[in-house]
Write a protein that holds these residues in place. Structure first.
Motif, PDB file in Angstrom:
ATOM      1  N   GLY A   5       9.398  10.845 -51.675  1.00 30.08           N
ATOM      2  CA  GLY A   5       8.694   9.826 -51.761  1.00 30.08           C
ATOM      3  C   GLY A   5       9.653   8.663 -52.248  1.00 30.08           C
ATOM      4  N   SER A  60       1.891  12.740 -57.700  1.00 32.80           N
ATOM      5  CA  SER A  60       1.403  11.678 -57.773  1.00 32.80           C
ATOM      6  C   SER A  60       2.583  10.502 -57.756  1.00 32.80           C
ATOM      7  N   PHE A  63       3.368  10.262 -53.884  1.00 33.24           N
ATOM      8  CA  PHE A  63       2.399   9.750 -52.840  1.00 33.24           C
ATOM      9  C   PHE A  63       2.379   8.014 -53.261  1.00 33.24           C
ATOM     10  N   PRO A  75       3.196  12.432 -44.543  1.00 32.04           N
ATOM     11  CA  PRO A  75       3.599  13.299 -45.333  1.00 32.04           C
ATOM     12  C   PRO A  75       3.374  14.869 -45.155  1.00 32.04           C
TER      13      PRO A  75
END
Length: 243
Positions: A5, A60, A63, A75
């Motif tokens: 990410g 976490s 994302f 994803p």
């Protein structure tokens, strides 16, 4: 996931073209290995607790970066793998990493075995276990990043553990176990890709499913070998008592 990410965000928003999602994953995985080594050694924390915290926090963060990155990004390919995402750069990276791992294992084989089974004894022998432990974690982290492209983040741990567990139920020594686990990993990946291509199924899920079925089948074989060893040991003890 944090590296994937973050790499996506830095590439598309900040404008740093050379930080791709996979390169971001490599950087973060090595950083996580360093954190794991420092915390487990200095803070006296259990490794599984630290891994759980890093896993949850990393997922976490990853994302969140994906959510604030403009455009659409799926994803699922990183969570469950996609063989079509593997590039020539990935293949070259795999070859280089394989050569590095083979060299490290060949040079430090005895020390690595001693570290994994009895770290205190290894320290008493004058081996610097801290750097050896960090090296082992870094190689494992890089291996995980490579497997993400094939089976995904969710199932990568299964492909690291199941072939070794099957080999442990069959092999009679560490060297044999390592060779057999490597061979089984290759067989699971090739057979899983063939089945997934034939029936148009997700490759990562099929690979892990085949590995899981083989592991369950190996439990019976491992139980038979254990009972045989116990029987042999009991017979030897009885013979010694009679003698």
């Amino acid at each position: 996931m944090a590296g994937i990410g973050g790499g996506l965000y830095l590439q598309n928003v900040v404008g740093i073209p050379w930080i791709t999602p996979i390169r971001g994953a490599i950087i973060v995985s090595l950083l996580a290995a360093l954190i794991l080594a420092q915390v487990s050694k200095n803070a006296g924390q259990r490794e599984d607790s630290v891994i759980g915290a890093l896993w949850a926090g990393g997922m976490s963060i990853g994302f969140l970066f994906i959510a604030i990155t403009p455009g659409y990004f799926d994803p699922m390919s990183y969570l469950f793998g996609n063989i079509l995402l593997i590039s020539k750069e990935d293949i070259s990276f795999v070859i280089v990493l394989d050569l590095i791992i083979l060299a490290v294992v060949g040079i430090f084989y005895n020390k690595l075995v001693a570290l994994c089974f009895d770290e205190e004894y290894t320290q008493l022998r004058g081996v610097h276990t801290r750097w050896l432990y960090l090296l082992l974690l870094c190689l494992t982290a890089l291996t995980i990043v490579l497997l993400v492209r094939i089976v995904g983040i969710i199932m990568v741990i299964a492909l690291l553990t199941l072939p070794a567990a099957i080999a442990g139920n069959i092999a009679s020594g560490i060297r044999q176990m390592m060779a057999l686990a490597t061979l089984l990993s290759g067989l699971f990946i090739v057979s899983g890709l063939g089945v997934s291509f034939s029936f148009d199924l997700p490759s990562g899920s099929v690979i892990i499913l085949i590995a899981t079925v083989c592991y369950l089948l190996s439990l019976g074989l491992g139980g038979k070998q254990l009972r045989k060893q116990e029987k042999t040991g009991s017979s030897a003890e009885s013979y010694q008592e009679k003698t």
